[in-house]
Design a protein around this motif. Structure first.
Motif, PDB file in Angstrom:
ATOM      1  N   GLN A 640       0.836  -1.206   0.000  1.00  0.00           N
ATOM      2  CA  GLN A 640       0.000   0.000   0.000  1.00  0.00           C
ATOM      3  C   GLN A 640       0.869   1.254   0.000  1.00  0.00           C
ATOM      4  OE1 GLN A 640      -3.613  -0.340   0.187  1.00  0.00           O
ATOM      5  NE2 GLN A 640      -3.414   1.739  -0.586  1.00  0.00           N
ATOM      6  N   LEU A 641       1.958   1.204   0.795  1.00  0.00           N
ATOM      7  CA  LEU A 641       2.883   2.341   0.931  1.00  0.00           C
ATOM      8  C   LEU A 641       3.481   2.709  -0.424  1.00  0.00           C
ATOM      9  CD1 LEU A 641       4.777   4.220   2.748  1.00  0.00           C
ATOM     10  CD2 LEU A 641       6.365   2.291   2.728  1.00  0.00           C
ATOM     11  N   PHE A 642       4.157   1.742  -1.062  1.00  0.00           N
ATOM     12  CA  PHE A 642       4.852   2.042  -2.314  1.00  0.00           C
ATOM     13  C   PHE A 642       3.863   2.343  -3.444  1.00  0.00           C
ATOM     14  CE2 PHE A 642       8.316  -0.117  -0.065  1.00  0.00           C
ATOM     15  CZ  PHE A 642       9.355   0.753  -0.317  1.00  0.00           C
ATOM     16  N   THR A 643       2.719   1.611  -3.474  1.00  0.00           N
ATOM     17  CA  THR A 643       1.726   1.841  -4.525  1.00  0.00           C
ATOM     18  C   THR A 643       1.184   3.268  -4.455  1.00  0.00           C
ATOM     19  OG1 THR A 643       1.105  -0.502  -4.478  1.00  0.00           O
ATOM     20  CG2 THR A 643      -0.443   1.026  -5.509  1.00  0.00           C
ATOM     21  N   ASN A 644       0.849   3.727  -3.246  1.00  0.00           N
ATOM     22  CA  ASN A 644       0.336   5.088  -3.084  1.00  0.00           C
ATOM     23  C   ASN A 644       1.328   6.126  -3.605  1.00  0.00           C
ATOM     24  OD1 ASN A 644      -2.083   4.375  -2.025  1.00  0.00           O
ATOM     25  ND2 ASN A 644      -1.664   5.022   0.068  1.00  0.00           N
ATOM     26  N   ILE A 645       2.627   5.931  -3.240  1.00  0.00           N
ATOM     27  CA  ILE A 645       3.650   6.912  -3.651  1.00  0.00           C
ATOM     28  C   ILE A 645       3.814   6.904  -5.172  1.00  0.00           C
ATOM     29  CG2 ILE A 645       6.087   7.531  -3.454  1.00  0.00           C
ATOM     30  CD1 ILE A 645       6.027   6.366  -0.597  1.00  0.00           C
ATOM     31  N   ILE A 646       3.807   5.669  -5.787  1.00  0.00           N
ATOM     32  CA  ILE A 646       3.965   5.580  -7.249  1.00  0.00           C
ATOM     33  C   ILE A 646       2.789   6.247  -7.953  1.00  0.00           C
ATOM     34  CG2 ILE A 646       4.001   3.960  -9.192  1.00  0.00           C
ATOM     35  CD1 ILE A 646       5.589   2.045  -7.279  1.00  0.00           C
ATOM     36  N   GLY A 714      -8.681  12.591  -6.180  1.00  0.00           N
ATOM     37  CA  GLY A 714      -8.131  11.945  -4.983  1.00  0.00           C
ATOM     38  C   GLY A 714      -8.744  12.528  -3.726  1.00  0.00           C
ATOM     39  N   SER A 715      -8.506  11.826  -2.609  1.00  0.00           N
ATOM     40  CA  SER A 715      -9.113  12.232  -1.342  1.00  0.00           C
ATOM     41  C   SER A 715      -8.179  13.051  -0.459  1.00  0.00           C
ATOM     42  CB  SER A 715      -9.537  10.990  -0.551  1.00  0.00           C
ATOM     43  OG  SER A 715      -8.399  10.186  -0.256  1.00  0.00           O
ATOM     44  N   GLY A 716      -6.910  13.112  -0.816  1.00  0.00           N
ATOM     45  CA  GLY A 716      -5.953  13.824   0.040  1.00  0.00           C
ATOM     46  C   GLY A 716      -5.560  13.011   1.251  1.00  0.00           C
ATOM     47  N   ILE A 717      -5.747  11.694   1.155  1.00  0.00           N
ATOM     48  CA  ILE A 717      -5.460  10.841   2.320  1.00  0.00           C
ATOM     49  C   ILE A 717      -4.278   9.910   2.080  1.00  0.00           C
ATOM     50  CG2 ILE A 717      -6.863   8.777   1.803  1.00  0.00           C
ATOM     51  CD1 ILE A 717      -8.022   9.035   4.612  1.00  0.00           C
ATOM     52  N   GLY A 718      -3.786   9.854   0.824  1.00  0.00           N
ATOM     53  CA  GLY A 718      -2.755   8.888   0.446  1.00  0.00           C
ATOM     54  C   GLY A 718      -1.480   8.970   1.263  1.00  0.00           C
ATOM     55  N   ASP A 740       8.241  22.390 -10.267  1.00  0.00           N
ATOM     56  CA  ASP A 740       8.487  22.143 -11.693  1.00  0.00           C
ATOM     57  C   ASP A 740       9.670  21.223 -11.962  1.00  0.00           C
ATOM     58  OD1 ASP A 740       6.359  23.840 -12.365  1.00  0.00           O
ATOM     59  OD2 ASP A 740       7.671  25.599 -12.255  1.00  0.00           O
ATOM     60  N   LYS A 741      10.257  20.625 -10.926  1.00  0.00           N
ATOM     61  CA  LYS A 741      11.401  19.712 -11.136  1.00  0.00           C
ATOM     62  C   LYS A 741      11.125  18.310 -10.602  1.00  0.00           C
ATOM     63  CE  LYS A 741      15.119  23.084 -11.475  1.00  0.00           C
ATOM     64  NZ  LYS A 741      16.475  23.498 -10.989  1.00  0.00           N
ATOM     65  N   GLY A 742      10.363  18.203  -9.524  1.00  0.00           N
ATOM     66  CA  GLY A 742      10.059  16.877  -9.035  1.00  0.00           C
ATOM     67  C   GLY A 742      10.060  16.774  -7.523  1.00  0.00           C
ATOM     68  N   THR A 743       9.850  15.546  -7.044  1.00  0.00           N
ATOM     69  CA  THR A 743       9.706  15.269  -5.617  1.00  0.00           C
ATOM     70  C   THR A 743      10.542  14.053  -5.246  1.00  0.00           C
ATOM     71  OG1 THR A 743       7.456  16.143  -5.597  1.00  0.00           O
ATOM     72  CG2 THR A 743       8.049  14.665  -3.798  1.00  0.00           C
ATOM     73  N   ILE A 744      11.124  14.095  -4.021  1.00  0.00           N
ATOM     74  CA  ILE A 744      11.795  12.916  -3.474  1.00  0.00           C
ATOM     75  C   ILE A 744      11.089  12.564  -2.165  1.00  0.00           C
ATOM     76  CG2 ILE A 744      13.932  11.927  -2.584  1.00  0.00           C
ATOM     77  CD1 ILE A 744      15.486  13.915  -4.250  1.00  0.00           C
ATOM     78  N   ILE A 745      10.539  11.359  -2.087  1.00  0.00           N
ATOM     79  CA  ILE A 745       9.973  10.839  -0.843  1.00  0.00           C
ATOM     80  C   ILE A 745      11.042   9.968  -0.193  1.00  0.00           C
ATOM     81  CG2 ILE A 745       8.135   9.484   0.220  1.00  0.00           C
ATOM     82  CD1 ILE A 745       7.107  12.017  -1.054  1.00  0.00           C
ATOM     83  N   LYS A 746      11.403  10.299   1.062  1.00  0.00           N
ATOM     84  CA  LYS A 746      12.445   9.552   1.787  1.00  0.00           C
ATOM     85  C   LYS A 746      11.786   8.740   2.883  1.00  0.00           C
ATOM     86  CE  LYS A 746      15.426  13.576   1.143  1.00  0.00           C
ATOM     87  NZ  LYS A 746      16.199  14.633   1.837  1.00  0.00           N
ATOM     88  N   ILE A 747      12.020   7.435   2.862  1.00  0.00           N
ATOM     89  CA  ILE A 747      11.459   6.579   3.917  1.00  0.00           C
ATOM     90  C   ILE A 747      12.612   5.849   4.620  1.00  0.00           C
ATOM     91  CG2 ILE A 747       9.126   6.322   3.008  1.00  0.00           C
ATOM     92  CD1 ILE A 747       9.924   3.857   1.580  1.00  0.00           C
TER      93      ILE A 747
END
Length: 752
Positions: A640-646, A714-718, A740-747
């Motif tokens: 669920q974690l990785f799918t939501n982020i992708i 979307g619901s804003g809950i992901g 305008d360049k992107g996002t990095i999610i760090k876990i």
């Protein structure tokens, strides 16, 4: 050879006397002679003019010569021994020159000069005051005196007996260096100075500094004629530092002061305590008087004994007070108290609470409650005082016996309660304060302290009047003693622990109540989940089904505005179903108690890649997966974690480029979590629309959205769900964006 004197001829008066360089007068008293020797060459660089009165040689014949030419080998041995010891101490010994017995004093001056001073001496001890008897007297002080007052009285009597001065006083300084005569031994016909105070202006700052350096000062005859010191031109000496000299000439202002007192000769011994000038032993004679070196040393020994006993005697004086205050503390802390607010009231009804530090009242401010006992300010003033003290001092404790000297803004308190003993409890303005009422104290000065300088026909001069002057001090209370402050600190420590126990007990009761409420709420939530799953989903499915039927093949027959409304209704129903589904997932994650298992993230991400392949293809995106670690986790939650982020990365793709999502382990960067060595750091980076980093915390809050809901479904809950999942894994999640360049999610996953 050309000779010159080194007399300091700076004009000194009462307006600049505090700047007088009294350590370099270039003059000595005439009851001895002085020479200074270059420590390297042994050449005599300075000689007093009066050397011919003691030796059959003039200063002109002495200057520039080596010391070996004037003194015999025995004297040179003493000099060489002093130099070899390399000490800052003064060397004192008796030596015979030309069949005359001299007391020799030898010390190093600032620079490279060694100052040698010689005074004619004789044995002034009698059988009744022999050195042995005087030293033995010191031991008897320990047995015969208990308090500091008793000790100083005994020492004053003993020194008078040894020296035969007309008056011997022990003089103690306060914090501002005003002095008080605390002990006295005198001839019967003399007026007593005991208890009199002397203003700090009587002893200027530089004079006090010299008393710290040179512990004994004698003026044999206040009417002496100063003797100049000479040097020769080639020596290049302009001054000679005589801070440690026994013959150094005295400031003419001090001589005038002694004349005004009617004194003929004086002896002063410094009393040092903790490297500060604590007081003086001052001996006055009303005619000229000289003492041998042996008697001076004996008197100095008595002075050292006083200072060695200061702490002991002060503790003795406070012992009885400390015993009573400790008993009061014991009475309070031995009580059997319940851990509730009523126990505070119980403490504040016991007289021991003010007896423990001999106060007249006490107050405690705890939250909105005020507890008092005894005489205190009113509640409003207690709050004002608490607020002031919390800002005034950064320390947890503060005490004063003169509140008005700190601030004039609290005169409504300080006029009645100048004594404050404050302890900060540690929350806002919470504190305990003990109070003392004003005491009117009469201080007896030796002359009016405001008239330390008098003006007469000759101009300004030291004061001539030493007649008793009474000053009433009204803005202070009795000072807080160390034992009293210690007792209040001991009670405060106990009270803090007791108060903490009360608060913990209250918190425990609150937690019990909250737990009951939570159980009821959870039960209701389960009902809501059931309703959400069955009762809400079914109507939404029917709405969507009916809407899809309406927008089927016959859509062209409907008016355009009706078509748009049906499509909006269908989209709203779809968003509602997504929202309900996400809420169920979120609550399921919160309540989940699954056991952790070993998860190979490489296998897990390959499965996810296959599941999202259609979405990647529809968006012309790429998912790049590098080598990942094996962790402990719950499989379906991690999916669920990785799918939501992708899906988030695909949803917020940039229209200017095809989406690329890379998932990797970062082993190189050393942020604050990685430095501990306890976490794996996984980064999911995309090249989408990004975001401003000021929202890096907001995006993880439930229902939080940074973009228009009509533009991005979307619901804003992901991401809130992602944060919940990481919390369940004892991990962390963070985000970093660039517009305008992107996002990095760090876990961050904890290592085993």
């Amino acid at each position: 050879m050309i000779f010159k004197d080194i007399v300091n001829r700076d004009i000194v008066n009462l307006q600049n006397c505090e700047d007088e360089p009294i350590h370099i007068p270039g003059l000595i008293q005439p009851h001895g002679f002085l020479i200074a020797v270059d420590s390297t060459t042994h050449k005599i660089t300075v000689c007093s003019e009066n050397i011919n009165q003691f030796l059959s040689i003039s200063y002109e014949q002495v200057l520039g010569k080596k010391i070996e030419e004037l003194f015999n080998e025995a004297f040179l041995i003493e000099l060489n021994q002093y130099q070899s010891e390399n000490t800052n101490q003064t060397k004192v010994f008796n030596f015979t020159i030309d069949k005359q017995l001299f007391s020799i004093s030898m010390h190093a001056s600032v620079g490279k000069e060694i100052i040698i001073e010689a005074e004619l001496t004789e044995n002034q001890f009698t059988n009744s005051n022999s050195l042995y008897n005087s030293s033995k007297q010191l031991l008897s002080y320990i047995e015969d005196s208990f308090t500091l007052k008793e000790l100083t009285n005994a020492v004053a009597v003993a020194i008078k007996k040894i020296t035969n001065y007309d008056r011997v006083m022990v003089y103690r300084f306060d914090a501002d260096y005003n002095g008080e005569v605390i002990a006295e031994s005198k001839e019967e016909h003399l007026e007593s100075f005991l208890g009199l105070h002397y203003p700090h202006t009587d002893i200027p700052v530089q004079a006090r500094e010299l008393y710290i350096k040179n512990h004994l000062r004698i003026i044999g005859d206040v009417n002496y004629k100063p003797v100049p010191l000479y040097t020769y031109a080639e020596s290049h000496l302009d001054t000679l530092d005589m801070s440690y000299s026994v013959l150094r000439s005295v400031s003419p202002i001090h001589i005038q002061y002694l004349h005004n007192m009617g004194v003929g000769g004086t002896l002063t011994i410094s009393l040092l305590h903790k490297d500060k000038l604590w007081g003086l032993i001052t001996c006055h004679h009303y005619s000229p008087k000289y003492l041998s070196q042996e008697i001076r040393n004996t008197v100095k020994l008595h002075g050292h004994f006083i200072t060695s006993q200061i702490d002991v005697r002060l503790l003795n004086e406070e012992y009885e007070i400390a015993r009573k205050t400790n008993q009061a503390v014991e009475n309070l802390i031995s009580k059997q108290l319940d851990f509730d607010r009523s126990s505070i009231t119980q403490l504040f009804q016991d007289t021991s609470i003010i007896e423990l530090c001999n106060s007249t009242g006490i107050s405690a401010l705890i939250g909105d409650e005020i507890y008092t006992y005894g005489n205190t300010p009113n509640h409003q003033d207690i709050k004002r005082l608490s607020i002031f003290l919390s800002h005034y001092t950064e320390e947890n404790h503060f005490s004063t016996n003169a509140l008005s000297r700190i601030t004039k803004d609290l005169s409504f308190i300080s006029d009645e309660f100048p004594g404050i003993n404050y302890h900060f409890i540690g929350n806002d303005y919470d504190c305990i304060v003990w109070y003392r009422k004003q005491t009117i104290t009469d201080i007896y000065w030796a002359g009016d302290p405001k008239k330390s300088i008098e003006k007469d026909k000759n101009g300004l001069s030291p004061r001539k009047s030493f007649e008793k002057f009474t000053e009433s001090v009204k803005d202070s209370s009795k000072p807080w003693l160390k034992s009293e402050l210690t007792a209040s600190q001991n009670f405060f420590n106990f009270f803090q622990i007791h108060l903490r126990s009360i608060l913990l007990n209250e918190e425990k009761e609150n937690q019990k109540k909250l737990s009951e409420i939570l159980k009821e709420t959870n039960a209701e939530l389960e009902n809501i989940n059931w309703i959400s799953t069955h009762d809400l989903q079914e109507p939404l499915r029917k709405i969507r089904m009916m809407a899809s039927m309406l927008v089927g093949d016959d859509i062209k027959e409907l008016p355009k505005d009706v078509q748009l409304k049906i499509i909006k209704m269908q989209n709203s129903a779809e968003r509602m179903q997504i929202l309900i589904s996400d809420i169920l997932k979120y609550t399921k994650t919160t309540a989940q108690h699954s056991d952790l298992e070993i998860i190979d993230l490489n296998i897990l991400l390959q499965e996810i890649k296959e599941e999202v392949s259609d979405s990647l293809e529809d968006n012309e995106g790429q998912l790049l997966i590098s080598e990942l670690p094996t962790i402990q986790g719950v499989g379906f939650l991690l999916k669920q974690l990785f799918t939501n982020i992708i899906y988030n990365s695909l949803k917020f793709k940039s229209e200017a480029r095809k989406p690329i999502i890379s998932i990797r382990e970062n082993k190189t960067s050393k942020d604050k979590y990685q430095k501990s060595g306890n976490y794996y750091k996984i980064e999911i980076e995309d090249n989408g629309i990004g975001f401003d980093n000021e929202y890096s915390q907001k995006i993880f809050k439930i229902f939080s959205r940074l973009n228009d809901k009509n533009e991005y479904l979307g619901s804003g809950i992901g991401l809130a769900l992602c944060k919940k999942i990481m919390t369940k894994h004892n991990g962390l999640i963070a985000a970093e964006g660039q517009p305008d360049k992107g996002t990095i999610i760090k876990i961050y996953f904890p290592k085993n």
